[in-house]
Design an enzyme around this catalytic site. Structure first.
Site, PDB file in Angstrom:
ATOM      1  N   SER A 110       0.821  -1.213   0.000  1.00 44.19           N
ATOM      2  CA  SER A 110       0.000   0.000   0.000  1.00 44.19           C
ATOM      3  C   SER A 110       0.856   1.264   0.000  1.00 44.19           C
ATOM      4  CB  SER A 110      -0.894   0.037   1.236  1.00 44.19           C
ATOM      5  OG  SER A 110      -1.742  -1.074   1.255  1.00 44.19           O
TER       6      SER A 110
HETATM    7  N1  SAH Z   1       0.037  -5.812   4.034  1.00 46.52           N
HETATM    8  C1  SAH Z   1       0.803  -6.028   2.817  1.00 46.52           C
HETATM    9  C2  SAH Z   1       0.058  -5.685   1.548  1.00 46.52           C
HETATM   10  C3  SAH Z   1      -0.973  -6.665   1.286  1.00 46.52           C
HETATM   11  S1  SAH Z   1      -1.585  -6.848  -0.346  1.00 46.52           S
HETATM   12  C4  SAH Z   1       2.118  -5.288   2.861  1.00 46.52           C
HETATM   13  O1  SAH Z   1       2.338  -4.494   3.785  1.00 46.52           O
HETATM   14  O2  SAH Z   1       2.909  -5.506   1.955  1.00 46.52           O
HETATM   15  C5  SAH Z   1      -2.871  -7.996   0.087  1.00 46.52           C
HETATM   16  C6  SAH Z   1      -2.358  -9.399   0.432  1.00 46.52           C
HETATM   17  O3  SAH Z   1      -3.492 -10.157   0.861  1.00 46.52           O
HETATM   18  C7  SAH Z   1      -1.768 -10.132  -0.762  1.00 46.52           C
HETATM   19  O4  SAH Z   1      -0.476 -10.567  -0.451  1.00 46.52           O
HETATM   20  C8  SAH Z   1      -2.728 -11.306  -0.955  1.00 46.52           C
HETATM   21  O5  SAH Z   1      -2.100 -12.476  -1.413  1.00 46.52           O
HETATM   22  C9  SAH Z   1      -3.311 -11.495   0.440  1.00 46.52           C
HETATM   23  N2  SAH Z   1      -4.608 -12.187   0.497  1.00 46.52           N
HETATM   24  C10 SAH Z   1      -5.644 -12.110  -0.370  1.00 46.52           C
HETATM   25  N3  SAH Z   1      -6.671 -12.887   0.028  1.00 46.52           N
HETATM   26  C11 SAH Z   1      -6.273 -13.460   1.201  1.00 46.52           C
HETATM   27  C12 SAH Z   1      -6.884 -14.379   2.119  1.00 46.52           C
HETATM   28  N4  SAH Z   1      -8.123 -14.886   1.902  1.00 46.52           N
HETATM   29  N5  SAH Z   1      -6.188 -14.754   3.214  1.00 46.52           N
HETATM   30  C13 SAH Z   1      -4.934 -14.265   3.444  1.00 46.52           C
HETATM   31  N6  SAH Z   1      -4.303 -13.402   2.609  1.00 46.52           N
HETATM   32  C14 SAH Z   1      -4.955 -13.011   1.507  1.00 46.52           C
END
Ligand code: SAH
Length: 237
Positions: A85
């Site tokens: 983000s």
């Molecule tokens: N917090 C992260 C950014 C996250 S992007 C950072 O600081 O870099 C969103 C993430 O959520 C992605 O890596 C994606 O693979 C994960 N995601 C999507 N659906 C999910 C689920 N059902 N359970 C766990 N993770 C999930």
């Protein structure tokens, strides 16, 4: 001191200063500027949040070829179709979470591990779940290398939460579900708070804060429109 000792000491001093110089983080100035121009200027005043944003080396959480853009005012791709983000959004969510030193926090969507690292400096322990194995593994290795010992990464489905460690004082979602999963509300402690992007499609998402009162009632308010990657639903995996 023998005359022969003098050059040795001089050489030792020289080496030390070289070492200090090479150990200095060239990104400190970029982080200070990021905090001033992108975060404080947009109204975030919480000193602990600002300190965490100032001290977390975001450039180590983005792909090497994007390091020069790590502190710029937008999200960046981290591979496998996912993104880290925008710094302001990480700061805003951290501020809204209002977590304290004794809190145990659950994060859904580890991604690069950046949000978890920011939180690690503010709370007792971060439990973070990632559904993509490569991301979970690389985030785990990265956080360990940075010495974040109070973060535990789990490969799994965030919709299920982490029942073995529940209840959590705080829960943060960094991928957007169509609505806040009941399972996660159930795993929130009384007096706890959850922050999540919520919405069926990226154009209608909003950042939502859910509070569970001491009596167990649920209060929910929307803060601002946001755009996050969707939280992968069970049926499409
Ligand atoms: N917090 C992260 C950014 C996250 S992007 C950072 O600081 O870099 C969103 C993430 O959520 C992605 O890596 C994606 O693979 C994960 N995601 C999507 N659906 C999910 C689920 N059902 N359970 C766990 N993770 C999930």
């Amino acid at each position: 001191m023998t005359p022969r000792g003098i050059p040795f000491i001089a050489a030792a001093r020289f080496t030390t200063s070289l070492l200090l110089f090479s150990c200095e983080d060239p990104f400190v100035a970029q982080r200070d500027r990021m905090v001033r121009e992108q975060i404080e200027s947009r109204g975030i005043r919480n000193a602990d949040v600002l300190r965490a944003m100032r001290s977390t080396p975001r450039h180590l959480f983005v792909p090497e070829n994007l390091r020069d853009y790590a502190y710029s005012d937008h999200p960046l791709p981290i591979g496998l179709g996912q993104t880290i983000s925008q710094p302001y959004v990480v700061a805003l969510m951290t501020d809204l979470l209002a977590a304290g030193k004794t809190d145990r926090v659950l994060e859904i969507g580890t991604g690069s591990g950046y949000q978890a690292a920011v939180l690690a400096g503010l709370v007792k322990h971060v439990y973070t779940i990632e559904i993509v194995a490569e991301l979970a593994n690389s985030a785990r290795a990265r956080l360990a290398a940075l010495g974040c010992r109070n973060v535990t990464v789990r490969l799994g489905d965030g919709y299920k939460g982490w029942p073995e460690e529940a209840p959590f004082d705080r829960i943060i979602l960094t991928a957007a579900p169509p609505d806040v999963p009941q399972e996660l509300i159930d795993q929130l402690a009384r007096g706890g708070r959850l922050v999540a992007p919520v919405g069926e499609s990226p154009v209608t998402q909003e950042l939502v804060v859910v509070e569970k009162t001491r009596a167990g009632d649920i209060r929910r308010r929307a803060v601002t429109p946001v755009m996050f990657v969707p939280m992968v639903p069970e049926r499409t995996r």
